[in-house]
Design an enzyme around this catalytic site. Structure first.
Site, PDB file in Angstrom:
ATOM      1  N   SER A  17       0.723  -1.141  -0.015  1.00  0.00           N
ATOM      2  CA  SER A  17       0.012   0.037  -0.020  1.00  0.00           C
ATOM      3  C   SER A  17       0.823   1.254  -0.022  1.00  0.00           C
ATOM      4  O   SER A  17       1.510   1.542  -1.014  1.00  0.00           O
ATOM      5  CB  SER A  17      -0.836  -0.407   1.013  1.00  0.00           C
ATOM      6  OG  SER A  17      -1.770   0.974   1.198  1.00  0.00           O
ATOM      7  N   HIS A  36      -2.794  -1.285  -4.523  1.00  0.00           N
ATOM      8  CA  HIS A  36      -4.235  -1.300  -4.683  1.00  0.00           C
ATOM      9  C   HIS A  36      -4.781   0.204  -4.415  1.00  0.00           C
ATOM     10  O   HIS A  36      -4.174   1.081  -4.086  1.00  0.00           O
ATOM     11  CB  HIS A  36      -4.920  -2.020  -3.307  1.00  0.00           C
ATOM     12  CG  HIS A  36      -4.763  -1.581  -2.256  1.00  0.00           C
ATOM     13  ND1 HIS A  36      -5.419  -0.562  -1.599  1.00  0.00           N
ATOM     14  CD2 HIS A  36      -3.818  -1.804  -1.061  1.00  0.00           C
ATOM     15  CE1 HIS A  36      -4.988  -0.269  -0.497  1.00  0.00           C
ATOM     16  NE2 HIS A  36      -3.827  -0.832  -0.177  1.00  0.00           N
TER      17      HIS A  36
END
Lengths: 242, 69
Positions: free
Chosen positions: A123, A146
């Site tokens: 992330s 993501h």
């Protein structure tokens, strides 16, 4: 008794204690003290657990607080004895703005920097990993790419959506600017379906991260130290010419 | 009991304030250390916050060491 006299016995006491422990050491071991290691010219910034931003997480969470790291980064930049910085990453991600703040700080250091992703750099760990001059990833380490998410109460959905969209754009811009990955490829990985069960995004393993150009090379401590020493050498040569 | 909710665990079971207050970040010998209070005046080292790798060789600041203040 004057104030000066009162202070004196207190000041002498630690000295006397030191001397007696020194004498004891000499008597017992035949030596005065263990030689201390010289100050390291390379400092290490470890980013572990969650990157903690505006919200303080409960104590059972392992977190890295950005308000702790940012003064350390400034200190590394300011201290002339420190010649290079290694960023160690094993993070699940966390606060996007805190992560971006850290990435920008690391990217703007004038001294050579190298990062190592161990275990995971997920992330918001991705921009932090690519913010250094050279990045390494352990062969078994992974990075999850993501879209940005938000938990908690949302007031004003359309505005928040727009804000999040801009924030995501900032992450994409930062990563593509500081690594060799193309924007299209990074977005493709970010919005890929089928890689994370019923979720969008991709979990990129070490060798793939290098293949996509996200990370510069596969490696661990040895490679990182070699690269950092090489960059420090280049940095000093550059200074001499000036 | 099963709770099926999009809320995070801490939203349903909030952490008590005293748990937050147990943890403190203080300076010991010029190094910033995160401490957890065991009893009055006695603290356990949780984490050393330093960029200097030599600081981590200092035995007295290893995680788990007890410091009395």
């Amino acid at each position: 008794m004057t104030d000066k006299d009162k202070q004196n016995p207190d000041q002498q006491n630690p000295d006397q204690q030191n001397q007696s422990s020194l004498v004891q050491k000499i008597q017992q071991l035949g030596q005065s003290s263990v030689p201390t290691a010289p100050d390291s010219n390379i400092h290490i910034l470890s980013i572990i657990g969650q990157v903690e931003g505006h919200v303080q997480l409960p104590p059972q969470n392992k977190t890295t607080k950005y308000e702790h790291l940012i003064p350390q980064i400034v200190a590394v930049e300011q201290n002339p004895k420190i010649e290079g910085l290694i960023v160690l990453l094993n993070t699940v991600g966390g606060d996007v703005e805190a992560g971006l703040a850290l990435s920008e700080m690391i990217a703007s250091i004038s001294k050579p920097t190298v990062s190592i992703v161990l275990g995971g750099g997920h992330s918001i760990g991705v921009p932090i990993a690519v913010s250094t001059n050279h990045s390494f990833i352990a062969p078994t380490a992974t990075m999850t790419i993501h879209p940005i998410r938000l938990t908690g109460l949302v007031i004003g959905v359309p505005q928040t959506f727009e804000y999040l969209d801009k924030m995501q754009e900032r992450v994409i811009q930062f990563v593509t600017k500081h690594s060799n990955i193309k924007e299209e490829k990074f977005k493709e990985l970010m919005f890929e379906k089928g890689n994370l069960t019923r979720d969008i995004g991709t979990n990129v393993v070490g060798t793939d991260a290098v293949k996509y150009g996200l990370i510069d090379a596969i490696g661990g401590v040895k490679e990182a130290m070699e690269k950092l020493n090489e960059l420090i050498g280049q940095n000093q040569d550059g200074k001499m010419i000036q | 009991m099963i709770l099926y909710t999009p809320l995070s665990e801490t939203d349903i079971f909030p952490t008590e304030l005293k748990d937050y207050q147990k943890r403190q970040t203080v300076q010991v010998d010029g190094r910033i250390v995160e401490l957890e209070q065991i009893e009055e005046g006695s603290y356990r080292v949780v984490q050393l916050l330093s960029t200097n790798p030599q600081d981590y060789l200092n035995q007295s600041l290893h995680p788990g060491e007890i410091i009395s203040i």
